[in-house]
Design an enzyme around this catalytic site. Sequence first.
Site, mmCIF file in Angstrom:
data_model
loop_
_atom_site.group_PDB
_atom_site.id
_atom_site.type_symbol
_atom_site.label_atom_id
_atom_site.label_comp_id
_atom_site.label_asym_id
_atom_site.label_seq_id
_atom_site.Cartn_x
_atom_site.Cartn_y
_atom_site.Cartn_z
ATOM 1 N N ASP A 106 38.589 35.126 42.278
ATOM 2 C CA ASP A 106 37.639 34.037 42.038
ATOM 3 C C ASP A 106 38.369 32.822 41.451
ATOM 4 O O ASP A 106 39.446 32.945 40.872
ATOM 5 C CB ASP A 106 36.556 34.473 41.035
ATOM 6 C CG ASP A 106 35.730 35.629 41.580
ATOM 7 O OD1 ASP A 106 35.626 35.751 42.807
ATOM 8 O OD2 ASP A 106 35.219 36.407 40.747
HETATM 9 N N1 URA Z 1 36.505 41.147 40.743
HETATM 10 C C1 URA Z 1 35.858 40.000 40.400
HETATM 11 O O1 URA Z 1 34.724 40.042 39.946
HETATM 12 N N2 URA Z 1 36.508 38.841 40.558
HETATM 13 C C2 URA Z 1 37.778 38.745 41.034
HETATM 14 O O2 URA Z 1 38.312 37.634 41.141
HETATM 15 C C3 URA Z 1 38.426 39.932 41.374
HETATM 16 C C4 URA Z 1 37.768 41.119 41.223
#
Ligand code: URA
Length: 240
Positions: A106
């Site tokens: 993310d």
């Molecule tokens: N899980 C998440 O919630 N976000 C990420 O970026 C990676 C794994």
Amino acid sequence: MEEKVRLQKHMAQCGVSSRRHAEELIRAGRVKVNGVVIREMGVLVSDKDMIEVDNKLIKKEERLVYIMLNKPSGYVTTVTDPQDRNTVMDLISEVKERVYPVGRLDYDTTGLLILTNDGDFAYFLTHPSQEIKKTYLAEVSGFPSKDSMNLLRKGVILDGRPTAKAEAYIVKSKAKSTLLKIIISEGRNRQVKRMCEKVGHPVISLERISIGTLTLGDLKKGQWRHLTTQEVKAFRGDKK
Ligand code: URA
């Protein structure tokens, strides 16, 4: 006789994208073989065929490159961004080869991200059947109970189906939050954040510290390095 491989594999070997994304490009009618648009999977090609993606000729990269980046917060893990945000490509502008990020983190998640122009390696790393373990440090609000921790381990329902068994440990408690280590072998969208939310402890910050045998070590945020040949080999051989 020259070796023939499936079109999507050839595209991955040329560093166009992962095999799965190559399939999407084919389905969308964006790929031509010797001047003819191909929409079906399974067409076999060799180095002698002329392959075009969006009317641009593609050819095999001479050198396969494997990069480990410690992604800072505030970067998207795509090659371009329609909203014009910073992308992880801005952090590796010195790299001449056309590498692309494998899997995603993310915008606000930090930590280990692999970039490569080796489509097979990318395929191996992301294919669900490989069940490669990804380790995260998640700071969550509040103090998860034993039951919450067990729920994280056993699986919670996301999108109507349970998450696979996971490992979850308490690393330390802070004034109002808890640092957890969570190890998952799936790669669903925002999985760790949604798992923690589901047990009542929203994530404050999230960092990925390892993927299979690859670990961040002391690589600083925003820095990258090439994987060693040994690391690439060990990763393929011993994926857990
Ligand atoms: N899980 C998440 O919630 N976000 C990420 O970026 C990676 C794994």
